[in-house]
Design an enzyme around this catalytic site. Sequence first.
Site, short mmCIF file in Angstrom:
data_model
loop_
_atom_site.label_atom_id
_atom_site.label_comp_id
_atom_site.label_asym_id
_atom_site.label_seq_id
_atom_site.Cartn_x
_atom_site.Cartn_y
_atom_site.Cartn_z
N TYR A 91 50.76 -44.37 71.47
CA TYR A 91 51.50 -45.56 71.91
C TYR A 91 50.66 -46.62 72.32
O TYR A 91 50.08 -46.83 73.10
CB TYR A 91 52.19 -45.06 73.37
CG TYR A 91 53.13 -43.94 73.06
CD1 TYR A 91 53.73 -43.40 71.86
CD2 TYR A 91 53.62 -43.22 74.34
CE1 TYR A 91 54.68 -42.57 71.88
CE2 TYR A 91 54.67 -42.13 74.36
CZ TYR A 91 55.16 -41.74 73.00
OH TYR A 91 56.16 -40.87 73.02
N PHE A 109 64.47 -40.31 73.58
CA PHE A 109 65.67 -41.04 73.17
C PHE A 109 66.78 -40.74 73.93
O PHE A 109 67.88 -40.51 73.36
CB PHE A 109 65.80 -40.90 71.55
CG PHE A 109 66.18 -42.34 71.09
CD1 PHE A 109 65.56 -43.35 71.33
CD2 PHE A 109 67.17 -41.99 70.03
CE1 PHE A 109 65.79 -44.48 70.47
CE2 PHE A 109 67.46 -43.27 69.21
CZ PHE A 109 67.01 -44.53 69.45
N PRO A 110 66.42 -40.60 75.44
CA PRO A 110 67.78 -40.22 76.00
C PRO A 110 68.84 -40.97 75.99
O PRO A 110 70.09 -40.53 76.22
CB PRO A 110 67.16 -39.62 77.38
CG PRO A 110 66.19 -40.62 77.64
CD PRO A 110 65.30 -40.72 76.33
N LEU A 111 68.71 -42.16 76.04
CA LEU A 111 70.05 -43.18 76.22
C LEU A 111 70.00 -44.01 74.64
O LEU A 111 70.84 -44.67 74.56
CB LEU A 111 69.21 -44.51 77.16
CG LEU A 111 68.90 -43.68 78.46
CD1 LEU A 111 68.41 -45.13 79.39
CD2 LEU A 111 70.17 -43.04 79.17
N GLY A 144 69.97 -47.90 74.29
CA GLY A 144 71.09 -48.89 74.68
C GLY A 144 72.31 -48.70 73.83
O GLY A 144 73.12 -49.19 74.10
#
Length: 285
Positions: free
Chosen positions: A65, A210-212, A215
């Site tokens: 990252y 990537f739980p959301l 958006g």
Amino acid sequence: MTPTTAARSGTFTLGDLDVHRLGFGSMQLTGPGVWGPPKDPDEAVRVLRRAVELGVTFIDTADSYGPVVAEQLIRTALAPYAPDLVIATKAGLTRQGPGIWTPVGRPAYLRQQAELSLRNLGVDRIALFQLHRIDPEVPLEDQVGELKDLQDEGKIQHIGLSEVSVDQLEAASKVATIATVQNLYNLANRSAEPLLDHATERGIGFIPWFPLATGELSKPGGPLDTLAREKGVAPAQLALAWLLRRSPVILPIPGTSSVAHLEENVAAVDVELTDDEFDALAAAV
């Protein structure tokens, strides 16, 4: 009224470490394409410090990252670390530019990256060290075996895997004890459901990245919007509440570069779903 804190998400015991289930993912603290420093480094530090203030005890990062940027931000913001703070990092993906990720699982490389993560995080031992991707060019047992050697040497405490199948988890478990798996999983993408069920049965932590869905799940007019308005909560909070209820081994790690969004995400722990609402969300997406 009990203040909102990540502790309200419940506790998961990761080997011999207790963590609050709602954690924080650091990928969005870097520049565009997960490359380079953030536009506002001071805000990134504020986000990390606020996360800990809000009861987050599990922070997920990776050497790739930035690369290195997220690990060093965590050290800048939070060292010396609170005794109950668990920082998980990863190695096994190399970077050649923004948005480019290439697996490398040679044992010597994984060892090198573990040593660098120890230095960049400023710790004597990495609480959870995850193989970021299985390198198809290197035998799985060699990759996991090197992590087991590092564990035996006391340089890492627990071993995790990222983006694996049930068969790969089973094969790795013959080499070392696997504490967690981390796969893409959210309301809109449940392709990792077999792995989640397998992990649930065995008490292995499941970290949905990537739980959301960045958006997509929470946009106005989206599948969560109607129920969110009915309940007076944010759509993102519904998505996180659904994950927390889906399995007791799920450890969501929503990431953000904004303190305001962080506070909204943590407030998901106060959202209670009825059985009908839980089923309706699953069916709607």
